[in-house]
Every structure is written in structure tokens, then in C-alpha cells.
Scaffold this active site. Structure first.
Site, mmCIF file in Angstrom:
data_model
loop_
_atom_site.group_PDB
_atom_site.id
_atom_site.type_symbol
_atom_site.label_atom_id
_atom_site.label_comp_id
_atom_site.label_asym_id
_atom_site.label_seq_id
_atom_site.Cartn_x
_atom_site.Cartn_y
_atom_site.Cartn_z
ATOM 1 N N ARG A 104 0.050 2.587 -2.052
ATOM 2 C CA ARG A 104 0.230 0.605 -1.468
ATOM 3 C C ARG A 104 1.587 0.370 -1.719
ATOM 4 N NH1 ARG A 104 -3.596 -3.713 0.763
ATOM 5 N NH2 ARG A 104 -3.402 -4.421 -2.115
ATOM 6 N N THR A 108 5.395 -4.719 0.435
ATOM 7 C CA THR A 108 4.817 -4.463 1.744
ATOM 8 C C THR A 108 3.294 -4.321 2.761
ATOM 9 O OG1 THR A 108 5.551 -1.958 1.861
ATOM 10 C CG2 THR A 108 7.577 -3.657 1.863
ATOM 11 N N ASP A 201 -8.791 -3.934 -8.645
ATOM 12 C CA ASP A 201 -7.791 -3.026 -8.573
ATOM 13 C C ASP A 201 -9.221 -1.334 -8.615
ATOM 14 O OD1 ASP A 201 -5.041 -1.635 -7.922
ATOM 15 O OD2 ASP A 201 -6.180 0.092 -8.481
ATOM 16 N N ASP A 204 -6.921 1.987 -10.412
ATOM 17 C CA ASP A 204 -6.979 0.479 -12.207
ATOM 18 C C ASP A 204 -8.343 0.975 -12.704
ATOM 19 O OD1 ASP A 204 -4.015 0.727 -12.058
ATOM 20 O OD2 ASP A 204 -3.872 -1.541 -11.271
HETATM 21 C C1 PRP Z 1 -5.887 1.311 -2.866
HETATM 22 C C2 PRP Z 1 -6.788 1.869 -2.166
HETATM 23 C C3 PRP Z 1 -6.461 2.295 -1.051
HETATM 24 C C4 PRP Z 1 -5.797 0.944 -1.007
HETATM 25 C C5 PRP Z 1 -6.272 0.241 0.118
HETATM 26 O O1 PRP Z 1 -4.858 2.097 -3.668
HETATM 27 O O2 PRP Z 1 -7.493 3.543 -2.968
HETATM 28 O O3 PRP Z 1 -5.786 3.844 -1.319
HETATM 29 O O4 PRP Z 1 -4.876 1.161 -2.010
HETATM 30 O O5 PRP Z 1 -5.465 -0.629 0.198
HETATM 31 P P1 PRP Z 1 -5.045 -0.536 2.348
HETATM 32 O O6 PRP Z 1 -6.275 -0.257 2.865
HETATM 33 O O7 PRP Z 1 -4.520 -2.301 2.347
HETATM 34 O O8 PRP Z 1 -3.928 0.648 2.558
HETATM 35 P P2 PRP Z 1 -3.172 2.095 -4.217
HETATM 36 O O9 PRP Z 1 -2.288 1.607 -3.099
HETATM 37 O O10 PRP Z 1 -3.921 0.995 -4.970
HETATM 38 O O11 PRP Z 1 -3.093 3.436 -4.982
HETATM 39 P P3 PRP Z 1 -3.964 3.778 -6.086
HETATM 40 O O12 PRP Z 1 -5.691 4.177 -5.333
HETATM 41 O O13 PRP Z 1 -3.179 4.784 -6.899
HETATM 42 O O14 PRP Z 1 -4.075 2.949 -6.856
HETATM 43 N N1 URA Z 2 -6.721 -1.378 -3.313
HETATM 44 C C1 URA Z 2 -7.657 -1.822 -4.109
HETATM 45 O O1 URA Z 2 -8.109 -0.732 -5.132
HETATM 46 N N2 URA Z 2 -8.695 -2.869 -4.666
HETATM 47 C C2 URA Z 2 -8.593 -4.328 -3.099
HETATM 48 O O2 URA Z 2 -8.666 -5.036 -3.578
HETATM 49 C C3 URA Z 2 -6.785 -3.867 -2.449
HETATM 50 C C4 URA Z 2 -6.219 -2.402 -1.950
#
Ligand code: PRP
Ligand code: URA
Length: 210
Positions: A104, A108, A201, A204
Site C-alpha cells: 500500500r 495515496t 503494521d 512489520d
Molecule cells: C498491509 C496489509 C494489507 C494492506 C491493507 O500490507 O497486509 O495487504 O496493508 O490495507 P488496505 O486495506 O488499505 O489496502 P502493506 O501494504 O503494509 O504491505 P506489507 O504486508 O508488505 O507490509
Molecule cells: N496495514 C496494516 O498492517 N495495519 C493497518 O492497520 C493497516 C494496514
């Protein structure tokens, strides 16, 4: 609640989810709790999987038993979805795994795709399960659903640990055919698009990157 949304409120899951939410839960514990919850969720998610009868012999007599008659494809959304793969494959070791690489954009909040590898064998009698612990705006989930549908993969279920009401509404409005399984729905997002109270997150916390 939409009939296609199943809120899994089992006490064992709610107990473990509370540990996951705590800020002092470290990466090792976070992964272990997520793995345990995923195994428990798998029972609910797979409760309608088709069986076929088979003849077997016990040490005592011939009898009729059952075996699973459908294929299962798992589609983790990277990175955080990877944290739920072992929980599922412990329960269904024959599952095949397609990877959807998506992050994400921090400003944006729009999903950016960077990888898509999936089992080519996508017959109709396949249980297709997208997995990602977090549904915040729902944008990543919707992009993943649309990616799979545009490649002819229908009959989709989405399994998440935690989501916002906004995400659930966005997904069910655009894709009412997709069944969602989730353990908790939180009330809102903060100004950075994080779920409140949420758990931070997920990627993370699983991979120790912050
Ligand atoms: C997180 C999560 C989802 C997304 C949710 O991933 O695991 O994929 O955000 O957010 P949304 O519903 O607003 O799209 P992230 O983009 O942080 O990537 P990562 O798993 O690589 O940390
Ligand atoms: N992605 C995450 O991992 N946590 C949140 O709260 C939102 C997006």
C-alpha cells in the site's frame, strides 16, 4: 451483517487475538499466535469443502469413509499474508499456493502490485482462499480479488484476522460474491490509514522490520 461475512468469535481466537494486538508482543510471539489463530480459522473456512466416499478396511471390517474431493488454492497477499500460510498448510498440506505481491503506497493508500504467480490449474471445483491478516481501506483486497477474477479465478473466499467496517463495506459492495471470514471488525481508520485500535503494521510486526 452481510450473509457473506462470517465473524469468527470463538473464545480461543479472541484470547489469542488480544495477545496479538498488544504492543509488547514480540515478533516471535506475534507469528506464533497468528499461526495458531489461522489453524483455528481454517476449520471454519473449510467447513463446506466437498467430500467423496471411499471404501476402506479397518483392522476389524470393511467400511465407508470420506476424503476431500476439492482442490485448495491459497493466495497470500505479501508480505503479511505469508504469516498465515503455515497455519493453513498444517491443516491442508495438499493446498497449492499462489503469491500476490502488493504493498500500500504510504501517501495515496493505493495498492501497488509487484508480483503475481499462481497455480495454472484453476478448475471450477477449487476452493480459492485469499489470505491477508489486515483489511484497512479494503483497497488491497479489492485489487487482489480483481486480479484473480481477471485471470478466470472465481469462487473466492477472503480470510483476514482483523478489519475495519469501511473495508468490509467496500469489499462487499464491489464483490458481493466473495465470502469473508474475519475475527474482529474495528470501528475506524486513523489519518494514516491504520486500523484503530488495530494491531499496528502486521507485515512489520511479523518480519521485525520496524
Ligand atoms: C498491509 C496489509 C494489507 C494492506 C491493507 O500490507 O497486509 O495487504 O496493508 O490495507 P488496505 O486495506 O488499505 O489496502 P502493506 O501494504 O503494509 O504491505 P506489507 O504486508 O508488505 O507490509
Ligand atoms: N496495514 C496494516 O498492517 N495495519 C493497518 O492497520 C493497516 C494496514
Amino acid at each position: 451483517m452481510n450473509k457473506k461475512v462470517t465473524l469468527i468469535k470463538h473464545p480461543l481466537i479472541q484470547h489469542k487475538l488480544t495477545h496479538i494486538r498488544k504492543k509488547d508482543t514480540n515478533s516471535k510471539e506475534f507469528k506464533e499466535f497468528l499461526d495458531e489463530i489461522t489453524r483455528l480459522m481454517a476449520y471454519e473456512v473449510l467447513k463446506d469443502i466437498k467430500l467423496e466416499e471411499i471404501e476402506i478396511e479397518t483392522p476389524i471390517a470393511k467400511t465407508t469413509g470420506f476424503r476431500i474431493a476439492e482442490k485448495v488454492n491459497l493466495y497470500p497477499i505479501l508480505r503479511a499474508g505469508q504469516g498465515m500460510v503455515d497455519g493453513f498448510t498444517t491443516t491442508i498440506p495438499f493446498a497449492r499456493i499462489g503469491h500476490i505481491g502488493m504493498y500500500r503506497d504510504e501517501k495515496t493508500l493505493q495498492p501497488v502490485e509487484y508480483l503475481f504467480k499462481y497455480p495454472k490449474d484453476t478448475e471450477k471445483d477449487t476452493y480459492n482462499i485469499i489470505i491477508d491478516p489486515m483489511l484497512a481501506t479494503g483497497g488491497s483486497a479489492i485489487a487482489a480479488i480483481e486480479k484473480l477474477k481477471s485471470n478466470g479465478i472465481e469462487n473466492l473466499k477472503f480470510v483476514a484476522l482483523l478489519g475495519s467496517q469501511e473495508a468490509i463495506d467496500n469489499i462487499t459492495k464491489k464483490h458481493p460474491d466473495v465470502e469473508i471470514f474475519i475475527c474482529a471488525i474495528d470501528p475506524k481508520l486513523d489519518e494514516n490509514g491504520y486500523i484503530v485500535p488495530g494491531l499496528g503494521d502486521a507485515g512489520d510486526r511479523i518480519f521485525g522490520t520496524k
